[in-house]
Motif scaffolding. Structure first.
Motif, PDB file in Angstrom:
ATOM      1  N   VAL A  77       0.805  -1.240  -0.108  1.00  0.00           N
ATOM      2  CA  VAL A  77      -0.054   0.037  -0.152  1.00  0.00           C
ATOM      3  C   VAL A  77       0.917   1.462  -0.074  1.00  0.00           C
ATOM      4  O   VAL A  77       0.288   2.196  -0.218  1.00  0.00           O
ATOM      5  CB  VAL A  77      -1.041   0.004   1.106  1.00  0.00           C
ATOM      6  CG1 VAL A  77      -1.877  -1.049   1.107  1.00  0.00           C
ATOM      7  CG2 VAL A  77      -0.194   0.011   2.573  1.00  0.00           C
ATOM      8  N   PHE A  78       2.187   1.130   0.276  1.00  0.00           N
ATOM      9  CA  PHE A  78       3.006   2.393   0.265  1.00  0.00           C
ATOM     10  C   PHE A  78       3.548   2.510  -1.084  1.00  0.00           C
ATOM     11  O   PHE A  78       4.364   3.628  -1.407  1.00  0.00           O
ATOM     12  CB  PHE A  78       4.063   2.252   1.291  1.00  0.00           C
ATOM     13  CG  PHE A  78       3.758   2.612   2.600  1.00  0.00           C
ATOM     14  CD1 PHE A  78       3.493   3.997   2.806  1.00  0.00           C
ATOM     15  CD2 PHE A  78       3.686   1.587   3.674  1.00  0.00           C
ATOM     16  CE1 PHE A  78       3.115   4.257   4.082  1.00  0.00           C
ATOM     17  CE2 PHE A  78       3.270   2.268   4.822  1.00  0.00           C
ATOM     18  CZ  PHE A  78       3.009   3.379   5.121  1.00  0.00           C
ATOM     19  N   ASN A  79       3.367   1.636  -1.972  1.00  0.00           N
ATOM     20  CA  ASN A  79       3.493   1.719  -3.394  1.00  0.00           C
ATOM     21  C   ASN A  79       2.468   2.594  -4.164  1.00  0.00           C
ATOM     22  O   ASN A  79       1.459   2.446  -4.011  1.00  0.00           O
ATOM     23  CB  ASN A  79       3.860   0.574  -4.020  1.00  0.00           C
ATOM     24  CG  ASN A  79       4.422   0.361  -5.740  1.00  0.00           C
ATOM     25  OD1 ASN A  79       3.771   0.985  -6.465  1.00  0.00           O
ATOM     26  ND2 ASN A  79       5.728   0.119  -5.580  1.00  0.00           N
ATOM     27  N   LYS A  91     -12.882  -9.520   3.823  1.00  0.00           N
ATOM     28  CA  LYS A  91     -11.956 -10.965   3.750  1.00  0.00           C
ATOM     29  C   LYS A  91     -11.711 -11.206   2.283  1.00  0.00           C
ATOM     30  O   LYS A  91     -11.002 -12.202   2.191  1.00  0.00           O
ATOM     31  CB  LYS A  91     -13.004 -11.880   4.355  1.00  0.00           C
ATOM     32  CG  LYS A  91     -13.262 -11.814   5.758  1.00  0.00           C
ATOM     33  CD  LYS A  91     -14.268 -12.952   6.304  1.00  0.00           C
ATOM     34  CE  LYS A  91     -14.532 -12.974   7.727  1.00  0.00           C
ATOM     35  NZ  LYS A  91     -15.211 -13.967   8.555  1.00  0.00           N
ATOM     36  N   THR A  92     -11.900 -10.239   1.275  1.00  0.00           N
ATOM     37  CA  THR A  92     -11.753 -10.715   0.027  1.00  0.00           C
ATOM     38  C   THR A  92     -10.844  -9.658  -0.694  1.00  0.00           C
ATOM     39  O   THR A  92     -10.244 -10.043  -1.811  1.00  0.00           O
ATOM     40  CB  THR A  92     -13.083 -10.943  -0.860  1.00  0.00           C
ATOM     41  OG1 THR A  92     -13.840  -9.544  -0.883  1.00  0.00           O
ATOM     42  CG2 THR A  92     -14.062 -12.115  -0.301  1.00  0.00           C
ATOM     43  N   VAL A  93     -10.560  -8.430  -0.117  1.00  0.00           N
ATOM     44  CA  VAL A  93      -9.852  -7.530  -0.939  1.00  0.00           C
ATOM     45  C   VAL A  93      -8.838  -6.804   0.318  1.00  0.00           C
ATOM     46  O   VAL A  93      -9.446  -6.408   1.372  1.00  0.00           O
ATOM     47  CB  VAL A  93     -10.680  -6.458  -1.455  1.00  0.00           C
ATOM     48  CG1 VAL A  93      -9.874  -5.344  -2.025  1.00  0.00           C
ATOM     49  CG2 VAL A  93     -11.608  -6.968  -2.525  1.00  0.00           C
ATOM     50  N   ASP A  94      -7.507  -6.951  -0.041  1.00  0.00           N
ATOM     51  CA  ASP A  94      -6.518  -6.258   0.822  1.00  0.00           C
ATOM     52  C   ASP A  94      -6.139  -4.900   0.011  1.00  0.00           C
ATOM     53  O   ASP A  94      -6.133  -3.771   0.782  1.00  0.00           O
ATOM     54  CB  ASP A  94      -5.339  -6.843   1.134  1.00  0.00           C
ATOM     55  CG  ASP A  94      -5.576  -8.165   2.007  1.00  0.00           C
ATOM     56  OD1 ASP A  94      -6.479  -8.026   2.793  1.00  0.00           O
ATOM     57  OD2 ASP A  94      -5.056  -9.263   1.638  1.00  0.00           O
ATOM     58  N   PHE A  95      -6.272  -4.995  -1.200  1.00  0.00           N
ATOM     59  CA  PHE A  95      -5.407  -3.728  -1.848  1.00  0.00           C
ATOM     60  C   PHE A  95      -6.094  -3.677  -3.118  1.00  0.00           C
ATOM     61  O   PHE A  95      -6.495  -4.824  -3.727  1.00  0.00           O
ATOM     62  CB  PHE A  95      -4.073  -3.287  -1.652  1.00  0.00           C
ATOM     63  CG  PHE A  95      -3.613  -4.848  -1.703  1.00  0.00           C
ATOM     64  CD1 PHE A  95      -3.204  -5.163  -2.996  1.00  0.00           C
ATOM     65  CD2 PHE A  95      -2.546  -5.151  -0.602  1.00  0.00           C
ATOM     66  CE1 PHE A  95      -2.394  -6.475  -3.391  1.00  0.00           C
ATOM     67  CE2 PHE A  95      -1.781  -6.536  -0.987  1.00  0.00           C
ATOM     68  CZ  PHE A  95      -1.799  -6.989  -2.019  1.00  0.00           C
ATOM     69  N   LEU A 168      14.037  -8.728   2.677  1.00  0.00           N
ATOM     70  CA  LEU A 168      13.788  -9.587   1.335  1.00  0.00           C
ATOM     71  C   LEU A 168      12.618  -9.509   0.905  1.00  0.00           C
ATOM     72  O   LEU A 168      12.435  -9.322  -0.607  1.00  0.00           O
ATOM     73  CB  LEU A 168      14.589 -11.078   1.565  1.00  0.00           C
ATOM     74  CG  LEU A 168      14.379 -11.931   0.357  1.00  0.00           C
ATOM     75  CD1 LEU A 168      15.188 -11.442  -0.726  1.00  0.00           C
ATOM     76  CD2 LEU A 168      14.628 -13.363   0.997  1.00  0.00           C
ATOM     77  N   ILE A 169      11.541  -9.781   1.713  1.00  0.00           N
ATOM     78  CA  ILE A 169      10.182  -9.762   1.094  1.00  0.00           C
ATOM     79  C   ILE A 169      10.045  -8.338   0.271  1.00  0.00           C
ATOM     80  O   ILE A 169       9.211  -8.146  -0.806  1.00  0.00           O
ATOM     81  CB  ILE A 169       9.075  -9.931   2.402  1.00  0.00           C
ATOM     82  CG1 ILE A 169       9.302 -11.147   2.975  1.00  0.00           C
ATOM     83  CG2 ILE A 169       7.693  -9.525   1.977  1.00  0.00           C
ATOM     84  CD1 ILE A 169       8.612 -11.480   4.063  1.00  0.00           C
ATOM     85  N   LYS A 170      10.481  -7.129   1.099  1.00  0.00           N
ATOM     86  CA  LYS A 170      10.126  -6.036   0.565  1.00  0.00           C
ATOM     87  C   LYS A 170      10.781  -5.665  -1.131  1.00  0.00           C
ATOM     88  O   LYS A 170      10.210  -5.143  -1.972  1.00  0.00           O
ATOM     89  CB  LYS A 170      10.710  -4.819   1.315  1.00  0.00           C
ATOM     90  CG  LYS A 170      10.480  -3.378   0.860  1.00  0.00           C
ATOM     91  CD  LYS A 170      10.902  -2.585   1.738  1.00  0.00           C
ATOM     92  CE  LYS A 170      10.698  -0.922   1.401  1.00  0.00           C
ATOM     93  NZ  LYS A 170      11.099   0.089   2.158  1.00  0.00           N
ATOM     94  N   GLU A 171      12.045  -6.243  -1.065  1.00  0.00           N
ATOM     95  CA  GLU A 171      12.641  -6.126  -2.425  1.00  0.00           C
ATOM     96  C   GLU A 171      11.745  -6.985  -3.333  1.00  0.00           C
ATOM     97  O   GLU A 171      11.947  -6.491  -4.378  1.00  0.00           O
ATOM     98  CB  GLU A 171      13.995  -6.953  -1.955  1.00  0.00           C
ATOM     99  CG  GLU A 171      14.940  -7.069  -3.160  1.00  0.00           C
ATOM    100  CD  GLU A 171      16.317  -7.985  -3.124  1.00  0.00           C
ATOM    101  OE1 GLU A 171      16.593  -8.754  -3.979  1.00  0.00           O
ATOM    102  OE2 GLU A 171      16.740  -7.964  -2.106  1.00  0.00           O
ATOM    103  N   LEU A 177       6.061  -4.845  -8.310  1.00  0.00           N
ATOM    104  CA  LEU A 177       5.352  -3.910  -8.715  1.00  0.00           C
ATOM    105  C   LEU A 177       5.837  -3.040  -9.598  1.00  0.00           C
ATOM    106  O   LEU A 177       5.259  -2.419 -10.650  1.00  0.00           O
ATOM    107  CB  LEU A 177       4.914  -3.009  -7.408  1.00  0.00           C
ATOM    108  CG  LEU A 177       3.961  -3.647  -6.580  1.00  0.00           C
ATOM    109  CD1 LEU A 177       4.000  -3.043  -5.278  1.00  0.00           C
ATOM    110  CD2 LEU A 177       2.693  -3.992  -7.086  1.00  0.00           C
ATOM    111  N   ASP A 178       7.182  -2.941  -9.772  1.00  0.00           N
ATOM    112  CA  ASP A 178       7.863  -2.154 -10.848  1.00  0.00           C
ATOM    113  C   ASP A 178       7.866  -2.773 -12.115  1.00  0.00           C
ATOM    114  O   ASP A 178       7.658  -1.919 -13.198  1.00  0.00           O
ATOM    115  CB  ASP A 178       9.403  -2.026 -10.523  1.00  0.00           C
ATOM    116  CG  ASP A 178       9.673  -1.419  -9.524  1.00  0.00           C
ATOM    117  OD1 ASP A 178       9.012  -0.409  -9.045  1.00  0.00           O
ATOM    118  OD2 ASP A 178      10.849  -1.272  -8.837  1.00  0.00           O
ATOM    119  N   ASN A 179       7.194  -4.088 -12.238  1.00  0.00           N
ATOM    120  CA  ASN A 179       7.205  -4.711 -13.654  1.00  0.00           C
ATOM    121  C   ASN A 179       5.781  -5.149 -13.679  1.00  0.00           C
ATOM    122  O   ASN A 179       5.571  -5.988 -14.630  1.00  0.00           O
ATOM    123  CB  ASN A 179       8.153  -5.828 -13.476  1.00  0.00           C
ATOM    124  CG  ASN A 179       9.574  -5.398 -13.562  1.00  0.00           C
ATOM    125  OD1 ASN A 179      10.216  -5.064 -14.689  1.00  0.00           O
ATOM    126  ND2 ASN A 179      10.487  -5.543 -12.347  1.00  0.00           N
TER     127      ASN A 179
END
Length: 204
Positions: A77-79, A91-95, A168-171, A177-179
């Motif tokens: 969500v910070f992207n 329960k079905t949508v986070d973002f 590592l997860i963030k990377e 998302l960049d792609n």
């Protein structure tokens, strides 16, 4: 609590075996709901001191999974490409990524799938169909758009430990998302539901 501090706390859980003892259930979820307000591992241990081994392991695992998943969601969500779902109880949508709604689920590489890692990467749609068909059958079950974060530890097979590797997860998520392109999503039809899905691999 910042991400680096939380990563340190999550890694304290790695010294204990990762045993569920049973499938996730609504009953045991209620008994361990304190994990949502528990930020450090010492407090978690104290809250579980009167539990038997099965329920304590269950609480430890839920705590690791919950806070790792919370960080995953915050990374998304910070992207600027991503918009957070306003209903925190959904329960079905986070973002939403480029306007497309997604739930996300973090999972270890499923050995029950019966295929190798390389096969799974090259047959992503087959893997995703299997993941939907073998999802939990209680409150978590739904056939809507989902992004799977799948952890694979080639070094020792302890895939679950990668849930604590927040940097590592963030990377991996940032690179995804960049792609990002809707054209690269997997399209499924399950139980008359049109679904878009994808896999983000977190691998060492």
């Amino acid at each position: 609590m910042d991400v680096s501090t939380l990563e340190s706390e999550l890694k304290k859980r790695l010294d204990f075996p990762y045993n569920w003892g049973r499938k996730q259930s609504d009953d045991w979820d209620r008994k361990t709901k304190f994990i949502y307000q528990t930020h450090d591992f010492e407090t978690l241990e104290n809250q579980c001191k009167d539990f038997d081994d099965g329920l304590r392991n269950y609480a430890f695992n839920r705590w690791l999974n919950f806070w790792s998943a919370k960080v995953v969601e915050s990374i998304f969500v910070f992207n600027p490409l991503v918009e957070k779902e306003e209903n925190q109880f959904s329960k079905t949508v986070d973002f939403y990524i480029s306007g497309i709604p997604f739930d996300h689920k973090s999972s270890v590489f499923p050995r029950q799938f019966g295929k190798s890692f390389d096969y799974s990467v090259n047959h992503k749609k087959e893997l995703i169909e299997w993941l939907y068909q073998n999802q939990s059958q209680e409150g978590r079950k739904h056939n809507t758009n989902r992004l799977f974060i799948i952890f694979y530890n080639e070094q020792n097979g302890e895939h679950w430990k990668l849930k604590a590797e927040l940097a590592l997860i963030k990377e991996k998520i940032t690179d995804y998302l960049d792609n990002f392109s809707e054209d690269n999503l997997v399209s499924l039809n399950l139980e008359s539901c049109e679904i878009l899905s994808d896999v983000i691999w977190v691998k060492i």
